[in-house]
Write an enzyme that holds these catalytic residues in place. Structure first.
Site, PDB file in Angstrom:
ATOM      1  N   GLU A 197      11.523  -7.676  13.063  1.00 28.74           N
ATOM      2  CA  GLU A 197      10.644  -8.583  12.315  1.00 28.74           C
ATOM      3  C   GLU A 197      10.355  -9.855  13.118  1.00 28.74           C
ATOM      4  O   GLU A 197       9.254 -10.411  13.046  1.00 28.74           O
ATOM      5  CB  GLU A 197      11.282  -8.941  10.972  1.00 28.74           C
ATOM      6  N   TRP A 209       7.642  -8.913  15.474  1.00 26.34           N
ATOM      7  CA  TRP A 209       6.354  -8.922  14.766  1.00 26.34           C
ATOM      8  C   TRP A 209       5.809 -10.345  14.713  1.00 26.34           C
ATOM      9  O   TRP A 209       4.599 -10.577  14.901  1.00 26.34           O
ATOM     10  CB  TRP A 209       6.514  -8.394  13.341  1.00 26.34           C
ATOM     11  N   TRP A 223     -17.188  -6.800  -0.404  1.00 24.33           N
ATOM     12  CA  TRP A 223     -16.106  -7.175  -1.304  1.00 24.33           C
ATOM     13  C   TRP A 223     -16.673  -7.479  -2.693  1.00 24.33           C
ATOM     14  O   TRP A 223     -17.838  -7.841  -2.836  1.00 24.33           O
ATOM     15  CB  TRP A 223     -15.361  -8.401  -0.773  1.00 24.33           C
ATOM     16  N   ASN A 274       9.209 -10.098   0.806  1.00 19.28           N
ATOM     17  CA  ASN A 274       8.264  -9.523   1.767  1.00 19.28           C
ATOM     18  C   ASN A 274       7.643  -8.210   1.288  1.00 19.28           C
ATOM     19  O   ASN A 274       6.448  -7.980   1.455  1.00 19.28           O
ATOM     20  CB  ASN A 274       8.954  -9.298   3.112  1.00 19.28           C
ATOM     21  N   TRP A 277      -9.803 -10.341   1.454  1.00 19.80           N
ATOM     22  CA  TRP A 277      -8.443 -10.722   1.823  1.00 19.80           C
ATOM     23  C   TRP A 277      -8.319 -12.219   2.087  1.00 19.80           C
ATOM     24  O   TRP A 277      -7.244 -12.804   1.918  1.00 19.80           O
ATOM     25  CB  TRP A 277      -7.985  -9.935   3.054  1.00 19.80           C
ATOM     26  N   TRP A 308      -2.018 -10.376   5.896  1.00 24.29           N
ATOM     27  CA  TRP A 308      -3.142 -10.088   5.007  1.00 24.29           C
ATOM     28  C   TRP A 308      -4.131  -9.114   5.640  1.00 24.29           C
ATOM     29  O   TRP A 308      -4.636  -8.205   4.979  1.00 24.29           O
ATOM     30  CB  TRP A 308      -3.841 -11.387   4.592  1.00 24.29           C
TER      31      TRP A 308
END
Length: 463
Positions: A269, A272, A301, A336, A354, A377
Site C-alpha cells: 500500500e 501504491w 455522467w 479503505n 467521479w 477515485w
C-alpha cells in the site's frame, strides 16, 4: 547562521533529512505559511486543517527547546509566499532555504517563483522513498500499470536497509519562543487524533507489533481495527514513508525481498502511494482533475443533484454505503474498503462524475491527499491509470455480506437498523415492509438495473 528550513506538509523532526541538513548548516529559524485561501481552493477539510495546525503548534514548541524559532506567517495564496519568504530571508540575512518537494502543479509553480526571486532552494524528495522519475520503463517512461512499477521499485530498493540521520541538536540553554503572525486556532474536530511524537511512536509500534501480521486478513473488515490508521499523519507529514518502512524492517529485515508474504501486504500500500505521486509528476493534468484515460472524456455522467446529496448524506438505501458515508461525515475518516465501495456506487450505480465524489472526500477527510484521492477515485471510476475495468462493479449488498457479515459496522452508524435481524441487515427493505416499518430510506436505485445501465454507458465509450 546561514540557513532556514521551510515546513510544508512535512511536520516531523527526526525523520526529516532536509530539516536535519538545514540544522547542520546552522539553521536557527524555520518558517511555515498558513495559506487559508489556497487551502480553501484545494478543498482542505476542517478536520485536516485542525490536525495540521495542532501539529504545527507542537513542532513549534519542540523546536523552541532546541533553540530554533518557528515563524508562522500568513500568506493567503501560494502566489503570496515567494515575496514573504524573500522578505524573511533578507531580514534574517540568510543564504539558503531547505525544504521538501511538493509535486502538485500550484506548489511547483510557487517554488519556481521563489527561485526566480533569487532564493537558493535546496529541495529534497522527503515525501517518498523513490523520487519521481527514478522508477521508469526501459525507455524512461512512467509505468502505466502498478505491478511492473512495483517490480521495478523493489528491484531498486529490495536490498536496502533504510536508516535515518542522527538528530544534531541538544536542548538549548538559551530559551527561544516561536513566532506566529497567523492564527493557529482550529475547531478541535481532530482532538481524537494525538499529535505528539510519543503517541505517534506508540501507534506505529502497536501496528507493527500487533496488527501487521494480520493486516492482509483483517484490513477489509470495517468493524475490525485492522488498518494502520496512519494515513492522516502521512498526509501532513508527521510521519514519513521511510520512517514507517524502517519500523517494519527492524522486526522483518527481509520484508522487501518477500513480496508474496502477508507482511508485505501493507508495504504494498505504501508503494501504491508512491505510484500515485509519480503519476501526478508525469501527468500534471491529474492535478487539474482530468481523466487519465482520455477515451472517457466523452462519457455522459448523470446530472442528478438529488441522488448525489442522498449519497453524501447516507440516504441511498444501501446500508453499507450509507454507514460508510456517515462514518466519513461524522469522523472525517473512512475505512479503505468502504472508500472503494462508495466510489463504485457513485460512479457506476448513480453514474455521477467521479470528480464530485473526489471533491466531497477532500472536503471531509482528515487524510485528504490529492495524489492518493485522485488515484483512488479514478481507479473506482475506471477512468484512471491501471484502474479497475469498467465492467467490474461492486455489488454493495454482497460487499456488505462479505465484509460486515454480522452487521456490526452498519449498526454502529445506522442505529435506525439496530433491531433488524442479521439475516436482513445488508438490504432490509423486504423485512421493513413486512413489519410496516419506515425507519430507513428506500433504495435509490435497483442494483441489477443500475449495473446494466452502467455497463451500457461505459461500453459505448470503451469501444
Amino acid at each position: 547562521m546561514s540557513a532556514l528550513f521551510w515546513f510544508r506538509r512535512d511536520f516531523r523532526l527526526y525523520s526529516n533529512e532536509a530539516l536535519i541538513d538545514a540544522l547542520n548548516d546552522g539553521a536557527k529559524h524555520a518558517v511555515f505559511f498558513v495559506c487559508e485561501q489556497q487551502w480553501q481552493q484545494h478543498q482542505m477539510s476542517a478536520i485536516a486543517r485542525d490536525l495540521l495546525l495542532r501539529r504545527v503548534s507542537y513542532v513549534g514548541q519542540r523546536l523552541a527547546r532546541y533553540g530554533v524559532t518557528l515563524h508562522v506567517l500568513h500568506a493567503p495564496m501560494f502566489a503570496d509566499v515567494p515575496s514573504k519568504l524573500k522578505q524573511l530571508v533578507d531580514e534574517l540575512a540568510l543564504k539558503r532555504v531547505y525544504a521538501n518537494k511538493e509535486y502538485e502543479v500550484n506548489e511547483v509553480a510557487r517554488d519556481k517563483a521563489c527561485s526566480l526571486l533569487g532564493l537558493d532552494l535546496q529541495l529534497y524528495d522527503g515525501d517518498v522513498i523513490a523520487p519521481p522519475g527514478s522508477v521508469t520503463t526501459k525507455s524512461g517512461d512512467m509505468f502505466k500499470v502498478f505491478t511492473p512499477f512495483k517490480r521495478q521499485w523493489l528491484k531498486i530498493h529490495e536490498l536496502t536497509q533504510f536508516g535515518l540521520p542522527s538528530w544534531p541538536l541538544n536542548d538549548s540553554e538559551e530559551a527561544v519562543t516561536w513566532h506566529a503572525d497567523a492564527c493557529l486556532e482550529g475547531d478541535g474536530s481532530s482532538n481524537k487524533w494525538p499529535v505528539d511524537d510519543e503517541a505517534l511512536h506508540n501507534i506505529v509500534s502497536r501496528f507493527v507489533h500487533d496488527k501487521l501480521a494480520g493486516y492482509q486478513d483483517d484490513r477489509d473488515f470495517p468493524a475490525i481495527k485492522g488498518t494502520s490508521g496512519l494515513s492522516p499523519y502521512l498526509a501532513i507529514g508527521a510521519l514519513s514513508v521511510k520512517q514507517l518502512l524502517i519500523n517494519v524492517q527492524i522486526h522483518h529485515p527481509n520484508v522487501l525481498q518477500n513480496a508474496k508474504s502477508n507482511l508485505f501486504c501493507w508495504v504494498n500500500e505504501l508503494i501504491w502511494r508512491e505510484f500515485y505521486r509519480h503519476l501526478i509528476v508525469a501527468y500534471p493534468s491529474l492535478c487539474k482533475h482530468q481523466n487519465f484515460n482520455a477515451k472517457y472524456d466523452t462519457l455522459k455522467w448523470q446530472d442528478d443533484e438529488e441522488a448525489f446529496m442522498a449519497w453524501c448524506e447516507g440516504r441511498t438505501g444501501y446500508p453499507l454505503v450509507d454507514a460508510a458515508m456517515r462514518q466519513l461525515t461524522q469522523t472525517g475518516w473512512m475505512h479503505n474498503r468502504l472508500r472503494m465501495v462508495v466510489a463504485s456506487f457513485l460512479t457506476k450505480h448513480l453514474l455521477i462524475d467521479w470528480r464530485k465524489g473526489e471533491s466531497f472526500f477532500m472536503q471531509h477527510l482528515i487524510d485528504g491527499d490529492l495524489a492518493s484521492n485522485n488515484g483512488g477515485w479514478q481507479w473506482a471510476a475506471s477512468t484512471g491509470c491501471d484502474a479497475q475495468p469498467y465492467f467490474r462493479i461492486f455489488n454493495p449488498i454482497t460487499q456488505s455480506e462479505r465484509f460486515d457479515p454480522e452487521g456490526e459496522f452498519i449498526r454502529k452508524y445506522l442505529p435506525e437498523l439496530e433491531k433488524v435481524p442479521t439475516k436482513y441487515i445488508h438490504f432490509p427493505h423486504q423485512y421493513l415492509a413486512a413489519t410496516a416499518s419506515n425507519c430507513y430510506w428506500p433504495a435509490i436505485v435497483d442494483h441489477k438495473a443500475a449495473r446494466e445501465r452502467a455497463l451500457a454507458r461505459f461500453k459505448v465509450d470503451d469501444e
